[in-house]
Design an enzyme around this catalytic site. Structure first.
Site, PDB file in Angstrom:
ATOM      1  N   ARG A   1    -107.880  63.782   7.702  1.00 36.98           N
ATOM      2  CA  ARG A   1    -106.690  63.486   6.922  1.00 36.98           C
ATOM      3  C   ARG A   1    -106.521  64.617   5.916  1.00 36.98           C
ATOM      4  NH1 ARG A   1    -109.308  64.279   3.118  1.00 36.98           N
ATOM      5  NH2 ARG A   1    -107.641  63.513   1.793  1.00 36.98           N
ATOM      6  N   GLY A   2    -105.411  64.579   5.190  1.00 35.02           N
ATOM      7  CA  GLY A   2    -105.083  65.698   4.319  1.00 35.02           C
ATOM      8  C   GLY A   2    -104.100  66.588   5.076  1.00 35.02           C
ATOM      9  N   ALA A   3    -102.991  66.901   4.412  1.00 31.05           N
ATOM     10  CA  ALA A   3    -101.903  67.583   5.125  1.00 31.05           C
ATOM     11  C   ALA A   3    -102.367  68.854   5.846  1.00 31.05           C
ATOM     12  CB  ALA A   3    -100.766  67.878   4.138  1.00 31.05           C
TER      13      ALA A   3
ATOM     14  N   ARG B   1     -98.668  60.876  12.306  1.00 28.49           N
ATOM     15  CA  ARG B   1     -98.504  60.612  10.868  1.00 28.49           C
ATOM     16  C   ARG B   1     -97.122  61.122  10.477  1.00 28.49           C
ATOM     17  NH1 ARG B   1    -103.112  60.465   7.606  1.00 28.49           N
ATOM     18  NH2 ARG B   1    -101.750  59.490   6.074  1.00 28.49           N
TER      19      ARG B   1
ATOM     20  N   GLN C   1    -110.029  57.532  -1.152  1.00 28.93           N
ATOM     21  CA  GLN C   1    -110.370  58.925  -0.843  1.00 28.93           C
ATOM     22  C   GLN C   1    -111.045  59.624  -2.016  1.00 28.93           C
ATOM     23  OE1 GLN C   1    -107.375  57.520  -0.246  1.00 28.93           O
ATOM     24  NE2 GLN C   1    -106.502  58.219   1.689  1.00 28.93           N
TER      25      GLN C   1
ATOM     26  N   ASP D   1     -98.226  66.294   0.248  1.00 25.39           N
ATOM     27  CA  ASP D   1     -97.988  66.191   1.692  1.00 25.39           C
ATOM     28  C   ASP D   1     -96.650  66.787   2.096  1.00 25.39           C
ATOM     29  OD1 ASP D   1     -99.857  63.849   0.819  1.00 25.39           O
ATOM     30  OD2 ASP D   1    -100.265  64.238   2.932  1.00 25.39           O
TER      31      ASP D   1
ATOM     32  N   ASN E   1     -96.794  62.747  -2.440  1.00 27.66           N
ATOM     33  CA  ASN E   1     -98.261  62.812  -2.402  1.00 27.66           C
ATOM     34  C   ASN E   1     -98.770  61.375  -2.359  1.00 27.66           C
ATOM     35  OD1 ASN E   1    -100.741  64.323  -2.412  1.00 27.66           O
ATOM     36  ND2 ASN E   1    -101.048  63.718  -4.535  1.00 27.66           N
ATOM     37  N   LYS E   2    -100.052  61.231  -2.289  1.00 28.56           N
ATOM     38  CA  LYS E   2    -100.704  59.922  -2.182  1.00 28.56           C
ATOM     39  C   LYS E   2    -100.129  58.927  -3.193  1.00 28.56           C
ATOM     40  CE  LYS E   2    -103.133  59.191   0.211  1.00 28.56           C
ATOM     41  NZ  LYS E   2    -102.726  58.635   1.530  1.00 28.56           N
TER      42      LYS E   2
END
Lengths: 369, 369
Positions: free
Chosen positions: B58-60, B95, B208, B249, B259-260
């Site tokens: 995960r993570g852009a 995603r 996370q 993201d 973002n998150k």
């Protein structure tokens, strides 16, 4: 210590009561919710103090009433002057932020000190009962006043719309003797047939939203949805929150509000999105001796609350799991301060007032029992 | 699928690499951290797609590179036109929010389509390697530029002071091929001997921060403290946060930042408290085709992520526990949008720019591989 579950509670149900044999007080062990409904019998001062410190009871109003009954328990063993003062001192030291704890203990001490020791125990029972009844009446009044806020929004929305209310932590009936503070308007609206839906903040690290607010709303049948503490701002941006109602542990003379950590973030988002942010405040939670929020002591709790999580396994057992690397340190501030400028109104038992020094100074002080 | 742990990673360590036998790609299974360090071998398109969907990666930036390698894996089985297009379509659908996924796939497709099928597989491997190398170089550059922000604050503080940096979620080396985006300036400052300390937001509901950021900072020895997502505003009010650095993201044409979930709340608090709020943004995360944040699709994930928690029991086993009443519904929006007005600057590989339409339009587009 643990008896069988009583009949299912509802929004009029109590969270604390004197035992049938009239020598103890009984509480719901909130550290076991939502997984187990267990009633715990408190028979001594030390058991009452431990119940407060360990958060078997929590929530500013309930802490105050539990402490009042704790004084009664202490006096059953020794009703002398020294024992009375020692009990008050011990109980007051269990939690630092909620002012109701000290207020309730001052009420008790003020009335009990002039009495002969032989008269104190019976008087303490009656006084603690009065405090409990006063809490119920206060919260019922908060419900009546707060209902108007919800009804006004409902009237503005298209017919058949649901009013979405976000709340943080648990300022519900479990935080009080009954009704709750922030939940009282919600229960009242639900009872009157208004369509309400509650966004329940999980409220890390102790999960009072997931464990307590979701539980008590579910018992009464109020529609609700659990969300991460991170989500409220996004929901407000999306127009999915009509108003916010939270409780408080202490309101300063200038209207600054101490409440569960994270409240400030929701108040900022509400302000940014034009969502009204209301604080349900029994006047026993107002502390005119504290000038502003910066002077309110903020409890720091054990980082273990953050580093572990307790829940029910698929096999039905309760288990505590570590969720961070074993060497990770944590910091756990239990409360934060929301500046008065972010608070649309305070919902008190005397009506709805702005969070200003003048309005607060004009409120009647809580009834001296 | 699972090999033994490799040697301990450090801030220069990679989060994805081609296998020694040169037919597969290997990743760290991030769903098992921080409790287990497990390397997973991805051999097929479907395994790559699943790794992205299940958030093993995960993570852009890392999603983008994994997808690029996923195209290579697909072509090993069938390098024809239809297979290439099907692989790109499948991977892009895993995603919705991070634009890097689509950007990396477009890079791959653009370069591979003109080639003869027989030449595509080798070319795809080389192209994916190039994307991975480009990510490392980009993040190293973000680290160099972001270091200046930390150094400037350090220079203003009394000698010996620690610079306190708050971050949300994991925009660390685990979110990238290496270095991280938000963490790159932190690792760089730490390496250069600046005294830094990181407040790590837990980042519910997938944790996370607690699981990944705390883990990777701990591996490198960067001082850090885990906090509840609720705590950052209070720490800022107390003067305990010097700056905020988060990842993203997708950044819209007007500078709005996805973002998150929960990033918006921290940006509001930073703005309210005068704390600079920076977003580390590789230019591959900029999406000029999206006018503003309201047009960025926000992924909704399964509410089970919110209603349960996985961790390690005292006996050492991994266990998943339910933390809310069994009938409680949840809602799980994975991202939110922080308006450009709350962003002090964007830290890109080309330097530090304001979050404005003009500044973003003036940035070089990411290098076409």
């Amino acid at each position: 210590m643990i008896s069988r579950p009583s009949s299912p509670p509802d929004h009029a149900a109590r969270s604390i009561w004197r035992s049938a044999d009239a020598v103890a007080v009984e509480i719901i062990d909130q550290t076991r919710l939502p997984h187990e409904y267990a009633v715990v019998r408190l028979r001594t001062l030390d058991e009452a103090a431990l119940a407060i410190r360990s958060m078997q009871v929590r929530g500013a109003p309930l802490i105050g009433v539990t402490a009042a009954y704790g004084v009664w328990l202490a006096l059953q063993t020794d009703s002398g002057d020294a024992a009375l003062e020692a009990a008050v001192t011990l109980l007051a030291a269990q939690r630092p932020t909620a002012v109701n704890l000290r207020w309730a203990l001052e009420c008790m001490a003020h009335r009990l000190r002039p009495l002969a020791p032989s008269a104190r125990t019976a008087a303490a029972a009656a006084l603690a009962d009065q405090l409990a009844e006063a809490d119920l009446a206060t919260n019922a009044a908060i419900g009546r006043h707060g209902l108007s806020l919800i009804a006004t929004i409902a009237a503005r929305k298209p017919a058949g719309s649901v009013v979405n209310i976000l709340t943080h932590c648990n300022a519900g009936r479990l935080a009080c003797v009954g009704w709750g503070t922030a939940t009282a308007p919600i229960y009242r609206a639900h009872a009157e047939g208004l369509a309400v839906h509650v966004w329940v903040d999980e409220t890390r690290p102790r999960n009072q939203g997931a464990a307590l607010t979701a539980w008590e709303l579910g018992r009464v049948g109020v529609p609700h949805t659990l969300i991460a503490d991170n989500a409220g701002g996004h929901l407000m941006q999306q127009g999915l929150v009509d108003l916010v109602i939270v409780g408080t542990d202490r309101v300063a003379a200038n209207g600054d509000v101490a409440n569960k950590i994270g409240t400030y973030l929701k108040a900022l988002a509400a302000h940014d999105c034009g969502v009204p942010f209301h604080v349900a405040m029994p006047t026993s939670t107002f502390d005119p001796t504290v000038a502003d929020g910066a002077s309110i002591p903020i409890e720091q709790r054990d980082a273990g609350e953050l580093l572990t999580m307790t829940g029910r396994t698929a096999a039905g057992h309760l288990a505590t799991v570590q969720i961070a690397p074993p060497t990770t340190p944590g910091r756990n501030d239990a409360f934060d301060v929301t500046p008065a400028r972010l608070v649309r109104s305070l919902i008190t038992e005397h009506g709805i007032v702005p969070a200003t020094r003048a309005a607060l100074a004009g409120l009647p002080r809580p009834q001296d029992i």
